[in-house]
Write a protein that holds these residues in place. Structure first.
Motif, PDB file in Angstrom:
ATOM      1  N   THR A 140       7.053 -13.966  -8.382  1.00 53.15           N
ATOM      2  CA  THR A 140       8.140 -13.886  -7.397  1.00 53.15           C
ATOM      3  C   THR A 140       7.621 -14.053  -5.982  1.00 53.15           C
ATOM      4  OG1 THR A 140       7.981 -11.458  -7.443  1.00 53.15           O
ATOM      5  CG2 THR A 140       9.678 -12.475  -8.819  1.00 53.15           C
ATOM      6  N   THR A 141       6.482 -13.464  -5.674  1.00 52.98           N
ATOM      7  CA  THR A 141       5.954 -13.570  -4.305  1.00 52.98           C
ATOM      8  C   THR A 141       5.508 -14.999  -3.999  1.00 52.98           C
ATOM      9  OG1 THR A 141       3.786 -12.765  -5.066  1.00 52.98           O
ATOM     10  CG2 THR A 141       5.278 -11.147  -4.111  1.00 52.98           C
ATOM     11  N   LEU A 142       4.975 -15.700  -5.001  1.00 52.58           N
ATOM     12  CA  LEU A 142       4.603 -17.100  -4.790  1.00 52.58           C
ATOM     13  C   LEU A 142       5.843 -17.975  -4.647  1.00 52.58           C
ATOM     14  CD1 LEU A 142       1.644 -17.499  -7.315  1.00 52.58           C
ATOM     15  CD2 LEU A 142       1.505 -17.258  -4.834  1.00 52.58           C
ATOM     16  N   LYS A 151      12.724  -5.834  -0.363  1.00 51.72           N
ATOM     17  CA  LYS A 151      12.597  -6.181   1.058  1.00 51.72           C
ATOM     18  C   LYS A 151      11.332  -6.990   1.315  1.00 51.72           C
ATOM     19  CE  LYS A 151      15.372  -2.532   3.172  1.00 51.72           C
ATOM     20  NZ  LYS A 151      15.406  -1.423   4.166  1.00 51.72           N
ATOM     21  N   ILE A 152      10.273  -6.700   0.571  1.00 53.33           N
ATOM     22  CA  ILE A 152       9.024  -7.427   0.756  1.00 53.33           C
ATOM     23  C   ILE A 152       9.207  -8.902   0.421  1.00 53.33           C
ATOM     24  CG2 ILE A 152       6.672  -7.719  -0.121  1.00 53.33           C
ATOM     25  CD1 ILE A 152       6.532  -4.680  -0.434  1.00 53.33           C
ATOM     26  N   LEU A 153       9.895  -9.195  -0.677  1.00 48.98           N
ATOM     27  CA  LEU A 153      10.115 -10.589  -1.058  1.00 48.98           C
ATOM     28  C   LEU A 153      10.870 -11.350   0.022  1.00 48.98           C
ATOM     29  CD1 LEU A 153      11.061 -10.411  -4.846  1.00 48.98           C
ATOM     30  CD2 LEU A 153       8.930 -11.217  -3.839  1.00 48.98           C
ATOM     31  N   ARG A 154      11.886 -10.737   0.563  1.00 54.39           N
ATOM     32  CA  ARG A 154      12.690 -11.406   1.590  1.00 54.39           C
ATOM     33  C   ARG A 154      11.899 -11.579   2.890  1.00 54.39           C
ATOM     34  NH1 ARG A 154      15.844  -8.901  -2.199  1.00 54.39           N
ATOM     35  NH2 ARG A 154      17.896  -9.849  -2.631  1.00 54.39           N
ATOM     36  N   LEU A 155      11.016 -10.613   3.182  1.00 51.52           N
ATOM     37  CA  LEU A 155      10.153 -10.751   4.352  1.00 51.52           C
ATOM     38  C   LEU A 155       9.154 -11.876   4.142  1.00 51.52           C
ATOM     39  CD1 LEU A 155       8.916  -9.917   7.059  1.00 51.52           C
ATOM     40  CD2 LEU A 155       7.602  -8.159   5.831  1.00 51.52           C
ATOM     41  N   GLU A 156       8.569 -11.957   2.961  1.00 51.60           N
ATOM     42  CA  GLU A 156       7.596 -13.014   2.690  1.00 51.60           C
ATOM     43  C   GLU A 156       8.252 -14.399   2.755  1.00 51.60           C
ATOM     44  OE1 GLU A 156       4.275 -10.581   0.070  1.00 51.60           O
ATOM     45  OE2 GLU A 156       5.713 -11.857  -0.982  1.00 51.60           O
ATOM     46  N   VAL A 181       0.844  -1.199   0.000  1.00 52.99           N
ATOM     47  CA  VAL A 181       0.000   0.000   0.000  1.00 52.99           C
ATOM     48  C   VAL A 181       0.879   1.249   0.000  1.00 52.99           C
ATOM     49  CG1 VAL A 181      -1.715   1.295   1.333  1.00 52.99           C
ATOM     50  CG2 VAL A 181      -1.876  -1.206   1.173  1.00 52.99           C
ATOM     51  N   PRO A 182       0.597   2.232  -0.868  1.00 51.91           N
ATOM     52  CA  PRO A 182       1.374   3.481  -0.870  1.00 51.91           C
ATOM     53  C   PRO A 182       1.370   4.149   0.504  1.00 51.91           C
ATOM     54  CG  PRO A 182       0.032   3.329  -2.844  1.00 51.91           C
ATOM     55  CD  PRO A 182      -0.378   2.183  -1.967  1.00 51.91           C
ATOM     56  N   GLU A 183       2.468   4.804   0.826  1.00 50.91           N
ATOM     57  CA  GLU A 183       2.629   5.417   2.148  1.00 50.91           C
ATOM     58  C   GLU A 183       1.528   6.415   2.472  1.00 50.91           C
ATOM     59  OE1 GLU A 183       6.741   6.148   3.833  1.00 50.91           O
ATOM     60  OE2 GLU A 183       7.206   6.079   1.686  1.00 50.91           O
ATOM     61  N   VAL A 184       1.023   7.108   1.461  1.00 51.97           N
ATOM     62  CA  VAL A 184      -0.011   8.112   1.708  1.00 51.97           C
ATOM     63  C   VAL A 184      -1.272   7.494   2.296  1.00 51.97           C
ATOM     64  CG1 VAL A 184      -1.034   7.975  -0.611  1.00 51.97           C
ATOM     65  CG2 VAL A 184      -1.181  10.110   0.679  1.00 51.97           C
ATOM     66  N   TYR A 185      -1.485   6.182   2.066  1.00 53.22           N
ATOM     67  CA  TYR A 185      -2.640   5.477   2.621  1.00 53.22           C
ATOM     68  C   TYR A 185      -2.275   4.667   3.862  1.00 53.22           C
ATOM     69  CZ  TYR A 185      -4.897   6.439  -1.907  1.00 53.22           C
ATOM     70  OH  TYR A 185      -5.422   7.040  -3.023  1.00 53.22           O
ATOM     71  N   GLY A 186      -1.084   4.884   4.405  1.00 54.86           N
ATOM     72  CA  GLY A 186      -0.692   4.187   5.624  1.00 54.86           C
ATOM     73  C   GLY A 186       0.178   2.969   5.419  1.00 54.86           C
ATOM     74  N   GLY A 187       0.671   2.767   4.183  1.00 55.66           N
ATOM     75  CA  GLY A 187       1.576   1.655   3.926  1.00 55.66           C
ATOM     76  C   GLY A 187       2.910   1.859   4.619  1.00 55.66           C
ATOM     77  N   PRO A 188       3.681   0.780   4.852  1.00 53.28           N
ATOM     78  CA  PRO A 188       4.923   0.869   5.618  1.00 53.28           C
ATOM     79  C   PRO A 188       6.102   1.420   4.834  1.00 53.28           C
ATOM     80  CG  PRO A 188       4.552  -1.396   4.944  1.00 53.28           C
ATOM     81  CD  PRO A 188       3.334  -0.619   4.521  1.00 53.28           C
ATOM     82  N   GLY A 189       5.934   1.639   3.536  1.00 53.52           N
ATOM     83  CA  GLY A 189       7.029   2.204   2.758  1.00 53.52           C
ATOM     84  C   GLY A 189       8.107   1.215   2.374  1.00 53.52           C
ATOM     85  N   LYS A 190       7.816  -0.086   2.478  1.00 52.66           N
ATOM     86  CA  LYS A 190       8.789  -1.099   2.062  1.00 52.66           C
ATOM     87  C   LYS A 190       8.762  -1.252   0.543  1.00 52.66           C
ATOM     88  CE  LYS A 190       8.654  -4.004   6.239  1.00 52.66           C
ATOM     89  NZ  LYS A 190      10.025  -3.709   6.673  1.00 52.66           N
ATOM     90  N   LYS A 191       9.920  -1.515  -0.030  1.00 51.70           N
ATOM     91  CA  LYS A 191      10.019  -1.749  -1.464  1.00 51.70           C
ATOM     92  C   LYS A 191      10.037  -3.255  -1.727  1.00 51.70           C
ATOM     93  CE  LYS A 191      10.272   2.672  -1.971  1.00 51.70           C
ATOM     94  NZ  LYS A 191       9.026   3.402  -2.261  1.00 51.70           N
ATOM     95  N   LEU A 192       9.761  -3.619  -2.974  1.00 49.20           N
ATOM     96  CA  LEU A 192       9.611  -5.019  -3.336  1.00 49.20           C
ATOM     97  C   LEU A 192      10.811  -5.896  -2.963  1.00 49.20           C
ATOM     98  CD1 LEU A 192       7.818  -7.170  -4.501  1.00 49.20           C
ATOM     99  CD2 LEU A 192       8.466  -6.449  -6.805  1.00 49.20           C
TER     100      LEU A 192
END
Length: 361
Positions: free
Chosen positions: A227-229, A56-61, A43-54
């Motif tokens: 990639t996320t799967l 870092k997101i992949l490694r977190l998932e 979610v974009p930061e303006v809507y309350g997203g955490p500001g993570k980029k893809l």
């Protein structure tokens, strides 16, 4: 253990079995997800997203799926659906994402129809496999557009027009339909609606007009999904490999195996570890190169996108094969449905059935 010093991985391990018994993520795990903003990863930061980029997101998932397959899968699918935030009407998006517990669920299938009315659309339909349905606040649904007389509304090329819709939790009926042997705590049930009237602003179309975006938001959706799967299969495989190693040596300590047998298992284990680890490195290298190209050049070449797709499939296939190779060395504990290792085995084999990663070529 003092809860103030408990890591999120330890919290997940504490409640994973209970989540499976419940058929949905345990409230303690859900609260953790809300605190960490996991359902808003894209979610974009303006809507309350955490500001993570893809990257870092992949490694977190991957980490989430290694901690618990159902958690990783639910976050991946629900957060992935919330990626649609960038294409929503800004006023609607602001309203939707003001909810601390916002969670998107939905289906990529075209399961319904939307008839144009004076004030918006009238929707009817049935959609399957909505991961996170039991705690979702928003549902996304793809529909064929219809005129009042039942005829198709056509696009510029003369084909039936398809539109995606935002539906609210109290507008849908959830139907128990997740009777599969793995990823049980994802609660991936079906949902349906009957003659639901929605306003015009509940529609959106991905890869069309981006209303609000953070840097890198326009990473292509197909490779985003692949990639996320793939990292979910990777995380689950890593979990399984760790458990089978513990299981085997706990049994061999009872002098069950001779030195030659132990040596053979060691070779199999190390070969599987190396194959998965090598492909993991290739995967992140291919992805990181595509990401850097997008950030630096504003677009990604077809060649690099094809490389990302191919390595995603290869990685997912290698993870499942490694698990199947090592399964016979686990003993009957791995066949016991209440055991952790059995749960991980069931989860990865259920995840492997996703159509996006079925074929390598």
């Amino acid at each position: 253990m003092d809860t103030l010093t408990q890591t999120w991985q330890e919290k997940v391990r504490e409640f994973s079995a209970k989540s499976e018994e419940m058929g949905e993520l345990h409230p303690a795990i859900l609260e953790l997800a809300y605190q960490e903003n996991w359902f808003k990863l894209f979610v974009p930061e303006v809507y309350g997203g955490p500001g993570k980029k893809l990257p870092k997101i992949l490694r977190l998932e991957e980490e989430l799926a290694e901690a618990d397959g159902s958690l990783g899968w639910t976050v991946t699918l629900c957060a992935g659906a919330a990626w649609f935030a960038g294409f929503l009407n800004p006023q609607l998006a602001s309203e939707v994402f003001s909810d601390r517990q916002v969670c998107f669920a939905g289906s990529g299938a075209i399961g319904g129809t939307a008839t144009k009315t004076n004030n918006g659309y009238r929707i009817n339909g049935h959609w399957k496999y909505a991961s996170g349905a039991l705690h979702a606040t928003i549902f996304t649904a793809n529909c064929l557009l219809k005129n009042e007389d039942g005829t198709d509304i056509l696009d510029e090329e003369g084909n039936p027009k398809i539109m995606s819709f935002i539906l609210k939790k109290d507008e849908v009926e959830i139907l128990s339909g997740w009777s599969y042997f793995g990823l049980i705590a994802t609660g991936s049930h079906a949902f349906e609606v009957h003659n639901l009237e929605v306003p015009e602003n509940r529609t959106f179309k991905i890869n069309n007009t981006i209303e609000v975006a953070d840097e890198g938001f326009n990473y292509p959706f197909l490779q985003l999904a692949e990639t996320t799967l793939a990292v979910n299969s990777l995380g689950m495989a890593n979990h399984f490999i760790r458990l089978v190693e513990q299981s085997f040596f706990a049994r061999s300590g009872q002098k069950r195996y001779n030195e030659k047998q132990i040596e053979f298992f060691d070779c199999e284990l190390n070969r599987c570890k190396k194959e998965v680890d090598d492909l993991r490195n290739q995967f992140y290298k291919a992805f990181d190169q595509s990401w850097e190209q997008l950030i630096n050049d504003g677009e990604i070449t077809e060649e690099k996108l094809a490389a990302v797709s191919l390595i995603s499939r290869k990685l997912a296939h290698a993870c499942r094969k490694a698990v199947d190779t090592l399964f016979p060395y686990c003993g009957l504990e791995a066949a016991k449905k209440e055991s952790e290792i059995n749960r991980v085995w069931r989860d990865i084999h259920t995840a492997s059935q996703h159509s996006l990663l079925t074929f390598i070529e």
